[in-house]
Each structure stands twice: as structure tokens, then as C-alpha cells.
Scaffold this motif. Sequence first.
Motif, short mmCIF file in Angstrom:
data_model
loop_
_atom_site.label_atom_id
_atom_site.label_comp_id
_atom_site.label_asym_id
_atom_site.label_seq_id
_atom_site.Cartn_x
_atom_site.Cartn_y
_atom_site.Cartn_z
N SER A 234 0.84 -1.19 0.00
CA SER A 234 0.00 0.00 0.00
C SER A 234 0.87 1.25 0.00
CB SER A 234 -0.93 0.00 1.23
OG SER A 234 -0.17 -0.05 2.42
N ASP A 235 0.25 2.39 -0.21
CA ASP A 235 0.94 3.67 -0.21
C ASP A 235 1.21 4.07 1.24
OD1 ASP A 235 1.31 6.57 -0.04
OD2 ASP A 235 0.75 6.63 -2.17
N SER A 236 2.48 4.11 1.63
CA SER A 236 2.80 4.33 3.04
C SER A 236 2.37 5.72 3.51
CB SER A 236 4.29 4.12 3.29
OG SER A 236 5.07 4.98 2.49
N VAL A 237 2.47 6.73 2.62
CA VAL A 237 2.06 8.09 3.00
C VAL A 237 0.57 8.12 3.31
CG1 VAL A 237 1.84 10.48 2.26
CG2 VAL A 237 3.91 9.19 1.71
N GLU A 238 -0.22 7.52 2.44
CA GLU A 238 -1.66 7.50 2.66
C GLU A 238 -2.02 6.70 3.92
OE1 GLU A 238 -3.91 9.29 1.10
OE2 GLU A 238 -2.21 10.16 0.01
N GLU A 239 -1.30 5.61 4.14
CA GLU A 239 -1.58 4.79 5.33
C GLU A 239 -1.25 5.56 6.61
OE1 GLU A 239 -2.92 1.83 5.73
OE2 GLU A 239 -3.19 1.32 3.62
N ILE A 240 -0.13 6.25 6.61
CA ILE A 240 0.24 7.03 7.80
C ILE A 240 -0.78 8.13 8.05
CG2 ILE A 240 1.95 8.65 8.74
CD1 ILE A 240 4.10 6.94 7.23
N ARG A 241 -1.22 8.79 6.99
CA ARG A 241 -2.23 9.84 7.14
C ARG A 241 -3.54 9.25 7.67
NH1 ARG A 241 -1.40 14.71 5.62
NH2 ARG A 241 0.45 15.30 4.44
N ALA A 242 -3.93 8.10 7.15
CA ALA A 242 -5.18 7.47 7.59
C ALA A 242 -5.13 7.10 9.07
CB ALA A 242 -5.46 6.23 6.76
N LEU A 243 -3.93 6.74 9.54
CA LEU A 243 -3.77 6.33 10.94
C LEU A 243 -3.62 7.52 11.88
CD1 LEU A 243 -1.37 3.30 10.38
CD2 LEU A 243 -3.69 3.17 11.33
N THR A 244 -3.52 8.73 11.32
CA THR A 244 -3.33 9.93 12.14
C THR A 244 -4.43 10.96 11.88
OG1 THR A 244 -1.78 10.80 10.48
CG2 THR A 244 -0.83 9.66 12.37
N GLY A 245 -5.61 10.47 11.62
CA GLY A 245 -6.76 11.36 11.43
C GLY A 245 -6.69 12.19 10.18
N GLY A 246 -5.87 11.77 9.21
CA GLY A 246 -5.73 12.51 7.96
C GLY A 246 -4.68 13.59 8.00
N PHE A 247 -4.03 13.78 9.15
CA PHE A 247 -3.09 14.89 9.30
C PHE A 247 -1.64 14.54 8.97
CE2 PHE A 247 -6.48 15.76 12.47
CZ PHE A 247 -7.02 16.88 11.86
N GLY A 248 -1.22 13.34 9.27
CA GLY A 248 0.19 12.97 9.20
C GLY A 248 0.78 12.93 10.59
N ALA A 249 1.96 12.32 10.72
CA ALA A 249 2.58 12.14 12.03
C ALA A 249 3.31 13.39 12.48
CB ALA A 249 3.55 10.95 11.98
N ASP A 250 3.41 13.56 13.79
CA ASP A 250 4.16 14.70 14.33
C ASP A 250 5.64 14.59 14.00
OD1 ASP A 250 1.98 16.01 15.78
OD2 ASP A 250 2.02 14.24 17.07
N VAL A 251 6.18 13.38 14.07
CA VAL A 251 7.59 13.14 13.76
C VAL A 251 7.67 11.93 12.84
CG1 VAL A 251 9.88 12.63 14.67
CG2 VAL A 251 8.30 14.03 16.02
N VAL A 252 8.38 12.07 11.73
CA VAL A 252 8.61 10.94 10.82
C VAL A 252 10.11 10.74 10.69
CG1 VAL A 252 8.13 9.90 8.59
CG2 VAL A 252 6.52 11.56 9.56
N ILE A 253 10.56 9.52 10.95
CA ILE A 253 11.99 9.20 10.94
C ILE A 253 12.30 8.30 9.76
CG2 ILE A 253 13.85 8.08 12.23
CD1 ILE A 253 12.20 8.80 14.79
N ASP A 254 13.20 8.77 8.89
CA ASP A 254 13.65 7.98 7.74
C ASP A 254 14.91 7.23 8.14
OD1 ASP A 254 14.51 6.88 5.38
OD2 ASP A 254 14.90 8.79 4.38
N ALA A 255 14.77 5.94 8.39
CA ALA A 255 15.91 5.11 8.78
C ALA A 255 16.47 4.33 7.60
CB ALA A 255 15.50 4.15 9.90
N VAL A 256 16.07 4.70 6.39
CA VAL A 256 16.58 4.06 5.18
C VAL A 256 17.65 4.93 4.52
CG1 VAL A 256 16.00 3.10 2.92
CG2 VAL A 256 14.40 2.85 4.83
#
Length: 361
Positions: A234-256
Motif C-alpha cells: 500500500s501507499d505508506s504516506v496514505e496509510e500514515i495519514r489514515a492512521l493519524t486522522g488525515g493529518f500525518g505524524a508529528d515526527v517521521v523518521i527515515d531510517a533508510v
Amino acid sequence: MPQQVRGVIARAKGAPVELVDIVVPDPGPGEVVVSVAACGVCHTDLTYREGGINDEYPFLLGHEAAGTVESVGEGVETVQPGDYVVLNWRAVCGNCRACKRGRPQYCFDTFNAEQKMTLTDGTELSPALGIGAFADKTLVHAGQCTKVDPTADPAVVGLLGCGVMAGLGAAVNTGGVSRGDTVAVIGCGGVGDAAVMGARLAGASKIIAVDRDPRKLDWARDLGATHTVNASESDSVEEIRALTGGFGADVVIDAVGRPETWKEAFYARDLAGTVVLVGVPTPEMTLEVPLLDVFGRGGSLKSSWYGDCLPERDFPMLVDLHQQGRLPLEKFVTERIKLDEVEEAFHTMHAGEVLRSVVVL
């Protein structure tokens, strides 16, 4: 007298590592000889072997280590023989502009031991990250030694020396995760899972782990992730937004540490949220983002080097939390191996089958 001990070296790019005899000199001014008890197998060691850091072969590999101070050189006052220490690769200078501003975690002039360990024929070795701890003993600067609780398992707490501290610090120090925050972590290897653990320690209310490997998502869940996203499905951006009320996360960490994962982190954060890059990109990677998007979304875009840690502050605290049962660092130790099994451990790590193999001496 100089000592002859065993050590694991990378003699040439891509060549299998070798277990050979090396010579460890007596410590000079400011230097310390440490008897190594355990050392984690980090991807950075493999990067050294593959020529991804520099071409100063032969390398003495290993840097995520704990052990006991055996001897100290002239002027050393911070540690003494018998002290149990975790090694770090950022001995701060105390004199640069960052140190003088009270920000030693950003020291611009860190240093290592001046003397070189060698092969028995006198060939100088380049120690990985100034440590070189795939060896019975190693020579480091006294500032690379941090005293911790001597009852702690060296195979566990030695991992604070690099990957675990990098990820945990990316959440706690760089990202400033606080109670009630929503956090997403992209990439759930050792560093990413340490970021998950750090977010949990800081009291994040929702921790979303993103990876393409179901096994790594299981590891992340075990270390504190409240939700997981399989980016291959699935689209990770859309999934993260869906899990945060449509807003996005307060902190996003790119460990890649790839352009595509950084962009995912950028667009998966809330307005005025924070992006933390802790995954290490390669020199040829470039990034293109509309400047208007950077301006319009506000917030902070940060990179985290070694988790913005100060070893003398962070290592003892984290070891104490572990000893109290509040920080399950032991979950990062997938297997314990011998010194002559490092090459096999590289293959296991590359296949994504372990969080950490740890050499126990």
C-alpha cells in the motif's frame, strides 16, 4: 610491552574478512587499551569492507563494543584499569565552537587514538570508526570510553556504541518526541527499530512502523510499534495519514536514507511536523522537492548523526533503564557468535535475517 592478539580485518575491497594476529601498542598519552568483551556486527563494518567509507585498507573492523579497561596512558584521568566501558566513536574535544557553546554532542573536532595498531609485519591498520573492536583487545582514546553499570551484559549494552544509539537518539534527541506525539518510522532494521523503541520510551501515543519485510514489521511491533504498514502492499504516506486522522505524524523518521523514503517522510508528516533523516545516503543520491512545499508545510527537516548523543550523558542513563527492565535492549541481540564467524554474520545481516549478530569474546 606491545601485545599480539587476534583481530578481524578487511584486507581488500569485497574480499572475505580474515582472522589474523595483530599488534596492540602500549597506550600513549590520552590513550587506553580495552579488553573487548563483546562487539556487534553493524552494517557499517560491511560498508568498510566494500570500500564505501574510504580505501584505507586494511581495516580492523568492529565498533559496537563493551569491555574492560586494561591499561591507560599518561594523563588519563577519566577511566582506570578495571573500569567497565562502552566504546563510542565521538570523543569530544571540549575546545571547538560547538563544545564552547555547551553543545558537545555536535563537536566538530572529535578524535581517536594517535598510535596505530598493526599487523605483525608492521602494516598499519585503519580501525573502523576509530575503534576496531573485532579483536581481543583494542587501542582507543580515553574519551571513547564511557563507564557504565558493570553488571550489564556486554553483548547487549555494547550495541549503544552505534546503531541502537543512532536510532533511539534520532527519536529522543533529534526528533524531540514527547508524550502523546504520533511517530512514523520508515525502515525497520536495527536503527529503525531503535527509533521505535525511543519513541515508545518518550511516551508517543501512536508509533507507526513502515517496511516491506513482514519479519521486520514483526520486530518493530515487538519493540513498541502500535501500527505497521507494509510498503510493498500500500501507499505508506496514505496509510500514515489514515492512521493519524488525515493529518500525518508529528515526527517521521527515515531510517533508510534514500530520496524516495525521505520524500515519503516529508509528505507523511503533519503541518509543522518534523522529519528526521538517520539512514545514511550514498554520495551519488540527490533530492528534488518543490521549494513551495518546503515553505508551505513549515516544521523542521533534520538529520541525525549518531542520534545527536553525548555518550557520557546518554550511555549510563540508557544502561540503567535497561537494568531496571524499562528498556528491552536485549531484544536486539538475535545471535551470539565467535570471532571467526564475522564473515558468515555479514551474509546473515545482508539477508535481513537478524537485528544484530554479536561477537562474544
